[in-house]
Design a protein around this motif. Structure first.
Motif, PDB file in Angstrom:
ATOM      1  N   UNK A  64       0.851  -1.190   0.000  1.00  0.00           N
ATOM      2  CA  UNK A  64       0.000   0.000   0.000  1.00  0.00           C
ATOM      3  C   UNK A  64       0.886   1.239   0.000  1.00  0.00           C
ATOM      4  N   UNK A  65       1.934   1.209   0.818  1.00  0.00           N
ATOM      5  CA  UNK A  65       2.858   2.344   0.867  1.00  0.00           C
ATOM      6  C   UNK A  65       3.535   2.543  -0.484  1.00  0.00           C
ATOM      7  N   UNK A  66       3.989   1.462  -1.084  1.00  0.00           N
ATOM      8  CA  UNK A  66       4.648   1.561  -2.386  1.00  0.00           C
ATOM      9  C   UNK A  66       3.689   2.105  -3.441  1.00  0.00           C
ATOM     10  N   UNK A  67       2.445   1.641  -3.408  1.00  0.00           N
ATOM     11  CA  UNK A  67       1.458   2.121  -4.375  1.00  0.00           C
ATOM     12  C   UNK A  67       1.216   3.612  -4.216  1.00  0.00           C
ATOM     13  N   UNK A  68       1.154   4.059  -2.970  1.00  0.00           N
ATOM     14  CA  UNK A  68       0.927   5.483  -2.756  1.00  0.00           C
ATOM     15  C   UNK A  68       2.131   6.301  -3.214  1.00  0.00           C
ATOM     16  N   UNK A  69       3.315   5.804  -2.915  1.00  0.00           N
ATOM     17  CA  UNK A  69       4.527   6.536  -3.295  1.00  0.00           C
ATOM     18  C   UNK A  69       4.744   6.536  -4.808  1.00  0.00           C
ATOM     19  N   UNK A  70       4.290   5.516  -5.477  1.00  0.00           N
ATOM     20  CA  UNK A  70       4.450   5.432  -6.926  1.00  0.00           C
ATOM     21  C   UNK A  70       3.201   5.973  -7.596  1.00  0.00           C
ATOM     22  N   UNK A  71       3.137   7.274  -7.711  1.00  0.00           N
ATOM     23  CA  UNK A  71       1.953   7.939  -8.250  1.00  0.00           C
ATOM     24  C   UNK A  71       1.603   7.480  -9.661  1.00  0.00           C
ATOM     25  N   UNK A  72       2.591   7.040 -10.433  1.00  0.00           N
ATOM     26  CA  UNK A  72       2.321   6.547 -11.778  1.00  0.00           C
ATOM     27  C   UNK A  72       1.385   5.357 -11.726  1.00  0.00           C
ATOM     28  N   UNK A  73       1.656   4.454 -10.799  1.00  0.00           N
ATOM     29  CA  UNK A  73       0.825   3.266 -10.677  1.00  0.00           C
ATOM     30  C   UNK A  73      -0.609   3.651 -10.345  1.00  0.00           C
ATOM     31  N   UNK A  74      -0.785   4.592  -9.448  1.00  0.00           N
ATOM     32  CA  UNK A  74      -2.127   5.040  -9.089  1.00  0.00           C
ATOM     33  C   UNK A  74      -2.806   5.744 -10.257  1.00  0.00           C
ATOM     34  N   UNK A  75      -2.061   6.604 -10.940  1.00  0.00           N
ATOM     35  CA  UNK A  75      -2.638   7.368 -12.044  1.00  0.00           C
ATOM     36  C   UNK A  75      -3.118   6.459 -13.170  1.00  0.00           C
ATOM     37  N   UNK A  76      -2.393   5.385 -13.419  1.00  0.00           N
ATOM     38  CA  UNK A  76      -2.761   4.467 -14.495  1.00  0.00           C
ATOM     39  C   UNK A  76      -3.754   3.394 -14.049  1.00  0.00           C
ATOM     40  N   UNK A  77      -3.953   3.252 -12.758  1.00  0.00           N
ATOM     41  CA  UNK A  77      -4.891   2.251 -12.259  1.00  0.00           C
ATOM     42  C   UNK A  77      -4.387   0.826 -12.377  1.00  0.00           C
ATOM     43  N   UNK A  78      -3.068   0.634 -12.390  1.00  0.00           N
ATOM     44  CA  UNK A  78      -2.480  -0.701 -12.529  1.00  0.00           C
ATOM     45  C   UNK A  78      -2.413  -1.364 -11.156  1.00  0.00           C
ATOM     46  N   UNK A  79      -3.132  -2.465 -11.002  1.00  0.00           N
ATOM     47  CA  UNK A  79      -3.137  -3.222  -9.737  1.00  0.00           C
ATOM     48  C   UNK A  79      -3.468  -2.351  -8.535  1.00  0.00           C
ATOM     49  N   UNK A  80      -4.385  -1.424  -8.717  1.00  0.00           N
ATOM     50  CA  UNK A  80      -4.790  -0.532  -7.622  1.00  0.00           C
ATOM     51  C   UNK A  80      -6.307  -0.507  -7.519  1.00  0.00           C
ATOM     52  N   UNK A  81      -6.895  -1.578  -6.993  1.00  0.00           N
ATOM     53  CA  UNK A  81      -8.356  -1.590  -6.868  1.00  0.00           C
ATOM     54  C   UNK A  81      -8.826  -0.522  -5.894  1.00  0.00           C
TER      55      UNK A  81
END
Length: 189
Positions: free
Chosen positions: A7-24
């Motif tokens: 969860x921390x890594x997902x938050x820190x990696x804004x690209x992942x969140x912006x693209x919706x990759x593995x971020x339900x």
């Protein structure tokens, strides 16, 4: 939930969140607790449900909330990204835990009070697993009550899934009891 570092890594990696990759999407406050525990280095993996938030709670001490650490967006969704950014600048896990709990309570109180006022509500009910956290509940309840709200919160049953399961069982019992006397009882109407 078993690996809050994700969860921390997902938050820190804004690209992942912006693209919706593995971020339900999740409306769970528990994922925020997992995130903060991971950012603080309290627990990167969990051996049981809620371990990271419980360890985070154990470190928290009373303190003043951070200023300008949250806002609500146009859809009245509470945004905690400013708080998370401020927590990253803190020196140790105990400070992060303390500021997290104090600021989250202030943010939730502000959000609930504004929403209650907007909808002319005098009573609110707090539910969900995060209210098993005594530190959060102890900081939030007085804020809401001092503002004049009547507040219901889990007491006799557990907050979260345990209490929800009891409620579901009660509803099922009512449905079965009504079917014995009324074959078209809810929900078959």
């Amino acid at each position: 939930a078993r690996e809050p570092w994700r969860v921390a890594a997902a938050w820190l990696l804004q690209q992942q969140l912006a693209r919706g990759i593995n971020t339900p999407y999740s409306s769970s406050m528990g994922r925020y607790f997992d995130l903060v525990a991971a950012l603080a280095g309290v627990r990167l993996q969990q051996g049981y449900e809620g371990e990271a938030p419980q360890r985070l709670q154990a470190l928290a001490q009373p303190c003043a909330p951070l200023a300008e650490a949250w806002h609500t967006d146009a859809a009245n969704v509470l945004q905690l990204a400013p708080l998370l950014r401020q927590l990253l600048a803190q020196p140790d896990a105990a400070t992060i835990a303390s500021l997290w709990h104090a600021t989250l309570a202030a943010a939730l109180a502000s959000w609930v009070l504004a929403t209650a006022q907007q909808h002319h509500l005098g009573t609110v009910a707090l539910g969900g697993g995060c209210f098993a956290n005594r530190t959060l509940l102890a900081a939030l309840l007085p804020r809401l009550q001092q503002a004049g709200l009547a507040v219901y919160h889990p007491q006799a049953l557990p907050a979260g899934d345990g209490g929800l399961a009891v409620g579901q069982a009660w509803v099922a019992r009512q449905i079965l009891a009504n079917k014995e006397t009324d074959p078209c009882a809810w929900p078959c109407r």
